[in-house]
Write a protein that holds these residues in place. Structure first.
Motif, PDB file in Angstrom:
ATOM      1  N   ALA A   1      25.866  40.060  72.097  1.00  0.00           N
ATOM      2  CA  ALA A   1      25.052  39.964  73.473  1.00  0.00           C
ATOM      3  C   ALA A   1      26.045  39.933  74.951  1.00  0.00           C
ATOM      4  O   ALA A   1      27.269  39.968  75.506  1.00  0.00           O
ATOM      5  CB  ALA A   1      25.753  37.903  73.357  1.00  0.00           C
ATOM      6  N   ILE A   2      25.377  41.325  75.478  1.00  0.00           N
ATOM      7  CA  ILE A   2      26.070  42.019  76.334  1.00  0.00           C
ATOM      8  C   ILE A   2      25.199  41.802  77.446  1.00  0.00           C
ATOM      9  O   ILE A   2      23.845  41.160  78.027  1.00  0.00           O
ATOM     10  CB  ILE A   2      26.370  43.605  76.293  1.00  0.00           C
ATOM     11  N   GLY A   3      26.177  41.701  78.953  1.00  0.00           N
ATOM     12  CA  GLY A   3      25.273  41.374  80.152  1.00  0.00           C
ATOM     13  C   GLY A   3      24.014  40.450  80.394  1.00  0.00           C
ATOM     14  O   GLY A   3      25.125  38.718  79.660  1.00  0.00           O
ATOM     15  N   LYS A   4      23.383  40.242  80.536  1.00  0.00           N
ATOM     16  CA  LYS A   4      21.757  39.351  80.717  1.00  0.00           C
ATOM     17  C   LYS A   4      21.518  38.677  79.552  1.00  0.00           C
ATOM     18  O   LYS A   4      20.891  37.732  79.775  1.00  0.00           O
ATOM     19  CB  LYS A   4      21.300  39.702  81.752  1.00  0.00           C
ATOM     20  N   TYR A   5      22.246  39.955  78.576  1.00  0.00           N
ATOM     21  CA  TYR A   5      21.120  39.616  77.252  1.00  0.00           C
ATOM     22  C   TYR A   5      22.000  38.165  76.503  1.00  0.00           C
ATOM     23  O   TYR A   5      22.100  37.161  74.628  1.00  0.00           O
ATOM     24  CB  TYR A   5      21.731  40.358  76.286  1.00  0.00           C
ATOM     25  N   VAL A   6      23.383  37.885  77.168  1.00  0.00           N
ATOM     26  CA  VAL A   6      23.928  36.436  76.564  1.00  0.00           C
ATOM     27  C   VAL A   6      23.044  35.259  76.522  1.00  0.00           C
ATOM     28  O   VAL A   6      23.176  34.460  76.052  1.00  0.00           O
ATOM     29  CB  VAL A   6      25.122  36.284  77.787  1.00  0.00           C
TER      30      VAL A   6
ATOM     31  N   ASP B   1      20.056  42.046  65.895  1.00  0.00           N
ATOM     32  CA  ASP B   1      20.026  41.131  67.635  1.00  0.00           C
ATOM     33  C   ASP B   1      19.839  40.802  68.127  1.00  0.00           C
ATOM     34  O   ASP B   1      19.720  39.164  67.452  1.00  0.00           O
ATOM     35  CB  ASP B   1      19.005  43.020  68.185  1.00  0.00           C
ATOM     36  N   VAL B   2      20.372  39.802  69.103  1.00  0.00           N
ATOM     37  CA  VAL B   2      20.292  39.035  69.986  1.00  0.00           C
ATOM     38  C   VAL B   2      19.106  38.680  70.449  1.00  0.00           C
ATOM     39  O   VAL B   2      18.443  37.034  70.595  1.00  0.00           O
ATOM     40  CB  VAL B   2      21.333  39.088  71.344  1.00  0.00           C
ATOM     41  N   ASP B   3      18.410  39.790  70.621  1.00  0.00           N
ATOM     42  CA  ASP B   3      16.760  39.221  71.098  1.00  0.00           C
ATOM     43  C   ASP B   3      15.556  38.708  69.712  1.00  0.00           C
ATOM     44  O   ASP B   3      14.069  39.583  69.398  1.00  0.00           O
ATOM     45  CB  ASP B   3      16.553  39.875  72.196  1.00  0.00           C
TER      46      ASP B   3
ATOM     47  N   ILE C   1      11.349  37.155  60.749  1.00  0.00           N
ATOM     48  CA  ILE C   1      11.391  36.589  62.226  1.00  0.00           C
ATOM     49  C   ILE C   1      10.993  37.806  62.557  1.00  0.00           C
ATOM     50  O   ILE C   1      10.115  38.682  62.548  1.00  0.00           O
ATOM     51  CB  ILE C   1      13.136  37.859  61.578  1.00  0.00           C
ATOM     52  N   VAL C   2      10.912  37.134  64.518  1.00  0.00           N
ATOM     53  CA  VAL C   2      10.305  37.801  65.428  1.00  0.00           C
ATOM     54  C   VAL C   2      11.215  38.798  66.139  1.00  0.00           C
ATOM     55  O   VAL C   2      12.427  37.924  66.888  1.00  0.00           O
ATOM     56  CB  VAL C   2       9.333  37.050  65.724  1.00  0.00           C
ATOM     57  N   HIS C   3      10.998  39.265  66.227  1.00  0.00           N
ATOM     58  CA  HIS C   3      12.066  40.371  67.356  1.00  0.00           C
ATOM     59  C   HIS C   3      11.323  40.549  68.157  1.00  0.00           C
ATOM     60  O   HIS C   3      10.051  40.957  69.069  1.00  0.00           O
ATOM     61  CB  HIS C   3      12.361  42.015  66.469  1.00  0.00           C
ATOM     62  N   GLY C   4      12.204  40.928  69.731  1.00  0.00           N
ATOM     63  CA  GLY C   4      11.440  41.393  70.656  1.00  0.00           C
ATOM     64  C   GLY C   4      11.222  39.686  71.843  1.00  0.00           C
ATOM     65  O   GLY C   4       9.836  39.679  73.165  1.00  0.00           O
ATOM     66  N   GLU C   5      11.674  39.532  71.827  1.00  0.00           N
ATOM     67  CA  GLU C   5      11.942  37.678  72.632  1.00  0.00           C
ATOM     68  C   GLU C   5      12.552  37.995  73.958  1.00  0.00           C
ATOM     69  O   GLU C   5      13.295  36.862  73.930  1.00  0.00           O
ATOM     70  CB  GLU C   5      11.469  36.264  71.837  1.00  0.00           C
ATOM     71  N   LYS C   6      12.483  38.109  74.699  1.00  0.00           N
ATOM     72  CA  LYS C   6      12.962  38.274  75.651  1.00  0.00           C
ATOM     73  C   LYS C   6      13.024  37.498  77.394  1.00  0.00           C
ATOM     74  O   LYS C   6      12.137  38.299  78.478  1.00  0.00           O
ATOM     75  CB  LYS C   6      13.177  40.054  75.928  1.00  0.00           C
TER      76      LYS C   6
END
Length: 336
Positions: free
Chosen positions: A111-116, A200-202, A329-334
């Motif tokens: 979890a880097i930067g805004k991805y926190v 991944d966190v997203d 799992i669904v990926h890319g939920e930003k």
């Protein structure tokens, strides 16, 4: 006005209709969930010991060696690694074996930067769906430990925050992850866990992820390329790169945002990828898909011992669903 006979027929019809509606309403929660119900979960009977002569054990139907679990997809790779799909395993039976051995699992997430900001939703979904009944420790790699603490995360498992450098770009973040995994496998994971799971966190989990994912070295087949011919796989094709894969080689294209393995195998994987990235950087080369290119190069020559089907890492922008019975799992939920 209806005559007497017509009124009798009408009353009978309404009685039957009311009974049917009442039955459907009583079953509505079941009917509404059919689309997301796990097709591979079977409730087993537990037989308790009699007079202490035998241990408690599960009773289940005998497997039929002549009956394939799935006929519409590949369930075994050419090198005899199982490919995990819905309908190919019995989670209850696997969990019984798992609980006897008491494996310790480390779930890592960056979890880097805004991805926190995505971490809370990610952990809420893992708390609900990831490895229920297992001994799990969360390891959060972040350059903003104070921001992570400020989220007031409500988790029922140990959570360890590991501070990492502040990277100038997202490209540096994904390239640096393998170095972090390599280092932590040496100094921390080998002391605390048996298996490492990297996500991944997203990502958001929508269905149960259990012990069926565990193995010596496990990777997920990319949902966007699992029907693609070899020539269309986005391997690194430049011979100058350490991630180079010749056009006549390669099995599947794997996503680097979800992989699993024993601590020793994850250390070997991360070390090989890290060293390839360092050599490319020294030669002013960046692989076509960053660390994922090096990840795929490693797996071409170090075959995974188990594969997870695309249902384990789906993307909502993909249209092909014929052989995907469930999206785990669904990926890319930003959504920040």
């Amino acid at each position: 006005m209806l005559n007497k006979k017509a009124r009798v027929y009408f009353s009978c019809f309404m009685l039957i209709l009311g009974t049917l509606i009442g039955f459907l309403l009583s079953k509505w929660s079941e009917i509404g969930s059919l689309g997301w119900r796990e097709p591979d979960v079977i409730t087993l009977t537990v037989r308790m010991p009699e007079n202490g002569s035998l241990p408690s054990r599960m009773i289940y139907g005998k497997p039929d060696i002549a009956k394939a679990p799935r006929r519409d997809v590949m369930v075994l790779s050419p090198w005899l690694a199982p490919i995990v799909w819905a309908g190919t395993f019995n989670r209850d039976l696997l969990m019984e074996e798992f609980q006897h051995k008491k494996y310790r699992i480390g779930l890592t997430v960056t979890a880097i930067g805004k991805y926190v900001k995505l971490l809370k939703k990610f952990l809420e979904s893992t708390e609900r769906y990831f490895m229920k009944g297992g001994m799990v420790t969360y390891y959060v790699f972040t350059d903003r430990p104070d921001k992570v603490k400020a989220l007031s995360l409500e988790v029922n498992r140990p959570l360890k925050i590991i501070t990492v450098p502040k990277y100038p770009t997202w490209g540096h973040v994904v390239l640096g992850r393998m170095e972090i995994l390599k280092n932590q496998s040496e100094v921390l994971f080998q002391q605390e866990v048996d298996y490492v799971v990297s996500l991944d966190v997203d990502m958001v989990l929508f269905s149960h992820i259990g012990v069926e994912i565990l193995g010596e070295l496990v990777s997920v087949i990319h949902p966007g390329y699992y029907h693609s011919p070899r020539k269309d796989l986005p391997y690194e094709r430049r011979p100058a790169s350490q991630a180079f894969i010749p056009e006549d080689e390669g099995d599947f294209y794997y996503q680097a945002n979800f992989f699993v393995g024993t601590v020793q195998r994850i250390y070997q994987l991360a070390t090989a990828c890290y060293e390839g990235i360092v050599k490319d950087k020294a030669n002013d080369i960046q692989a076509v898909v960053y660390e994922e290119s090096h990840f795929n190069k490693y797996l071409v020559y170090n075959k995974p011992t188990k594969l997870l089907s695309p249902e384990y890492i789906w993307m909502n922008n993909l249209w092909r669903l014929k052989d995907i019975r469930i999206k785990r799992i669904v990926h890319g939920e930003k959504k920040f």
